[in-house]
Design an enzyme around this catalytic site. Structure first.
Site, short mmCIF file in Angstrom:
data_model
loop_
_atom_site.label_atom_id
_atom_site.label_comp_id
_atom_site.label_asym_id
_atom_site.label_seq_id
_atom_site.Cartn_x
_atom_site.Cartn_y
_atom_site.Cartn_z
N GLU A 1 0.84 -1.20 0.00
CA GLU A 1 0.00 0.00 0.00
C GLU A 1 0.87 1.26 0.00
O GLU A 1 0.80 2.09 0.90
CB GLU A 1 -0.96 0.00 1.19
CG GLU A 1 -2.02 -1.08 1.06
CD GLU A 1 -3.13 -0.98 2.10
OE1 GLU A 1 -2.92 -0.31 3.12
OE2 GLU A 1 -4.19 -1.58 1.89
N GLU B 1 -6.32 -7.83 -0.64
CA GLU B 1 -6.76 -7.82 0.76
C GLU B 1 -8.22 -7.44 0.84
O GLU B 1 -8.67 -6.52 0.16
CB GLU B 1 -6.01 -6.75 1.58
CG GLU B 1 -4.56 -6.99 1.81
CD GLU B 1 -3.96 -5.85 2.65
OE1 GLU B 1 -4.70 -5.17 3.38
OE2 GLU B 1 -2.74 -5.63 2.54
C1 GAL Z 1 -4.14 -2.60 4.93
C2 GAL Z 1 -2.71 -3.08 5.05
C3 GAL Z 1 -2.58 -4.30 5.91
C4 GAL Z 1 -3.42 -4.18 7.13
C5 GAL Z 1 -4.85 -3.95 6.73
C6 GAL Z 1 -5.80 -3.84 7.90
O1 GAL Z 1 -4.14 -1.21 4.85
O2 GAL Z 1 -2.14 -3.33 3.80
O3 GAL Z 1 -1.22 -4.46 6.25
O4 GAL Z 1 -2.95 -3.08 7.87
O5 GAL Z 1 -4.95 -2.76 6.01
O6 GAL Z 1 -7.12 -3.59 7.48
#
Ligand code: GAL
Ligand code: ZN
Length: 663
Positions: A150, A307
């Protein structure tokens, strides 16, 4: 571009075994196999463990993790591990720490505490990339590389002296000489004329509004600086490894500062992270929009959801958990909209650290849980959907989206703080969603020829070439609809003179002489029965047909909604902020005029999307309502493996995916 391999839908998540004793690792792999996990991202935040002291690398633990995963048949998306520098780096080089606009230093202790323009950070991070890639280029588990994480999430804007110098370099590239910069920035105003490059700084905290073009260029520069890290890591990786390289974007209406349309060519496959806004009961619309936008960034190609969450997150004010069935609806909505993989943050819920209350595939309570059962169910679903991999999504509608227009429209000192970029985008998108119509969210420079309807929400800043392309689309028979405060400025944020909405005045056949933004909470009525708020304008129809005018408010009798025939098509203008029912009616008329129909005739609240591969089509039906629904379809329902002869019943909250019979 390197092709991403594999023959099914990817399923898995971030795996952070370094947070656990080694004895838990075999159980992890065993549970992954039980769930049907086939891909995990490893090493994202491992820099401090992989390089515990400058130049001293310790790969033993990662060797064992990768071997174990490989023995278990789990593939790996291996991180370059550069996402967050170790404490020793900031101690040795405090100049890498980022600074806010007011000079505040952002210290280590969280994550991403580095200045994106720091040459020290760049050099040290690339040394790490080289070491990791050298060691694992040939590891049989590794099928993909994950650059950083990110990029720009927390450190996109740095205002330190190193950044100031980099910004000057970027400006020299853009403008060549100071005279051109002074013109572009309009520095005749407020005695801002620059006589030397060294006088220029990032828009640091100032007594009042900073120069808008300086702000806009700084936003452009900052996105480019983050992209430069991606480019540098990928360039090095491509000399060392053969697998495809990606990084996780954050496409969604919550993240504003990375211009991902301009980043798309810097990855072999587009990957995105998406989290629901828990406070929003209609959060599945935001999910759908983000997915359609990710596909737009990917040029319509399949993409990877890197994710999302199995249930609650930890970083919103109230972290609402997902109800039974919601995980399945959410994950399969991404697949419906073109994802060829759905991964989560993270595999096992942490027991320490800032994210210990974030959900995972394996919760604190262990595998005997709703979450893990639903994870296993999803694994089975995705196996059943393997055949959709590589197919594309049907869309006859495009919505134009430009991060620069977003940055521009939300600069300070504008007519109304109530005009935000996401507002009309969400409104128009919501109306399409309710109508069962899928849209591609694309950049204004995209090829529009395949669409029937193009919606243009709040495109405040627009380039001449893109204005011309929209005109050609309409002339060739397309329908376009543009909302207020569009076409106002050029790329330097200079007003397009002669009446608003400058760039689109001719296309729309209207001319606005003055804006009349409304007071907070003030509403106006239109003579077609609609209500609206936030915005009105003193508009003259100049060739356009008037479809509705105000009956009250500051401008009774003045046109609010117009339609202009141009060539074989028509361009509609929406001069006010219509409420939801009026927006739904408007979109229904536009769809009708453009001849666009829903993917399937479904009741409101049922998401219907079609993927297509040559002759084969798959209809995804996601029932977000509390009642069973019935749809006319024939084909094989893949999740249950049953035939459906002509009518499909989808119970409340359930999902069906039909390989349709060819008609
Ligand atoms: C994203 C990030 C992850 C984790 C996740 C939590 O922003 O890439 O490492 O922090 O959010 O929701
Ligand atoms: Zn900096």
């Amino acid at each position: 571009m390197r092709r991403w391999q594999g023959d099914g839908i990817y399923f898995g998540g971030d795996y952070n075994p370094e947070q656990w004793p080694e004895q838990t690792w075999p159980e992890d792999v065993e549970l992954m196999r039980r769930a049907g996990v086939n891909l995990v991202s490893v090493g994202i935040f491992s820099w401090a463990l992989l390089e515990p002291a400058p130049g001293r690398f310790e790969f033993g633990w990662l060797d064992r993790v990768l071997d174990l995963l490989h023995d278990g048949g789990i593939q790996v998306d291996l991180a370059t591990a550069t996402a967050s520098p170790p404490p020793w780096l900031a101690r040795a080089h405090p100049e890498i720490l980022p600074r806010r606009a007011d000079g505040t230093i952002l210290w280590p202790g969280g994550r991403q505490a580095y200045c994106p323009s720091s040459p020290v950070f760049r050099e040290r991070s690339l040394e790490l990339v080289r070491a990791v890639a050298d060691r694992y280029a040939e590891h049989p588990a590794v099928v993909m590389w994950h650059v950083s994480n990110e990029l720009g999430c927390h450190n996109v804007h740095c205002y330190c002296d190193v950044t100031a110098e980099a910004f000057r370099g970027w400006l020299r590239e853009r403008y060549g000489d100071l005279g051109r910069l002074n013109d572009a920035w309009g520095t005749a105003f407020w005695s801002q004329r620059y006589g030397d490059w060294a006088e220029i700084n990032p828009p640091r905290t100032a007594p009042t509004f900073a120069n808008p073009t300086q702000q806009l260029d700084f936003l452009r520069f900052s996105s480019d600086e983050q992209r430069a890290q991606l480019r540098a890591e990928r360039a090095l990786l491509t000399t060392l490894v053969r697998q495809p390289v990606t990084t996780n974007f954050m496409i969604g209406t919550g993240i504003k500062h990375m211009d991902y349309h301009s980043w798309a060519d810097d990855v072999d496959l587009v990957a995105n992270d998406h989290y629901l806004t828990a406070a929003d009961r209609q959060a599945h619309l935001g999910l759908a929009l983000a997915a359609d936008h990710t596909r737009g960034v990917a040029g319509g190609d399949p993409w990877l959801l890197m994710e999302h969450s199995t249930s609650a997150v930890n970083w919103q004010p109230r972290n609402v958990a997902k109800l039974p069935g919601q995980l399945r609806r959410n994950s399969l909505a991404h697949v419906a909209r073109g994802a060829d993989g759905v991964l989560f943050f993270q595999w096992r819920a942490s027991r320490a650290g800032a994210e210990k209350f974030h959900s995972a595939l394996v919760p604190h309570a262990g595998p005997e849980t709703k979450v893990f059962r639903e994870v296993c169910q999803l694994g089975a679903d995705l196996k059943a959907l393997a055949e959709v991999r590589g197919s594309r999504v049907d869309a006859d509608v495009a919505i134009l989206f430009d991060w620069e227009a977003w940055w521009g429209v939300e600069l300070d000192s504008h007519p109304s703080v109530d005009v935000t970029y996401a507002d009309r985008l969400n409104a128009l998108y919501g109306a399409l969603w309710r109508a069962g119509v899928t849209a591609d969210i694309v950049h204004p420079s995209a090829d529009l020829s395949a669409y029937r309807l193009v919606l243009v929400p709040t495109l405040y800043l627009v380039r001449d070439a893109d204005t011309d392309a929209l005109r050609r689309f309409v002339e060739a028979g397309g329908t376009a609809a543009i909302t207020y405060f569009s076409g106002i400025v050029d790329e330097n944020d200079h007003i397009r003179l002669g009446g608003y909405p400058g760039a689109f005045r001719d296309l729309l056949g209207v001319r606005t002489e003055e804006f009349f933004p409304l007071r907070e909470g003030e509403q106006v009525r239109l003579d077609d029965g609609s209500t609206a708020d936030v915005w009105t304008e003193w508009l003259h129809a100049d060739g356009a047909e008037v479809l509705a005018s105000y009956t009250d408010g500051p401008l009774p009798g003045v046109p609010a909604l117009t339609r202009h025939r141009v060539g074989d098509g028509a361009a509609w203008y929406v001069g006010t902020r219509l409420d939801e029912p009026a927006t739904d009616r408007l979109v229904a008329r536009l769809l009708d005029e453009a001849g666009v129909r829903a993917a399937a005739p479904a009741p409101t609240g049922v998401e219907v999307v079609r993927r297509r591969d040559g002759e084969r089509t798959w209809l995804f039906v996601i029932n977000h309502t509390g009642a069973e629904i019935r749809l006319p379809v024939a084909g094989v329902e893949l999740l249950t493996g049953t035939r459906c002869a002509g009518e499909l019943a989808v119970p409340a909250g359930e999902v069906a995916v039909i390989r349709e019979d060819r008609s």
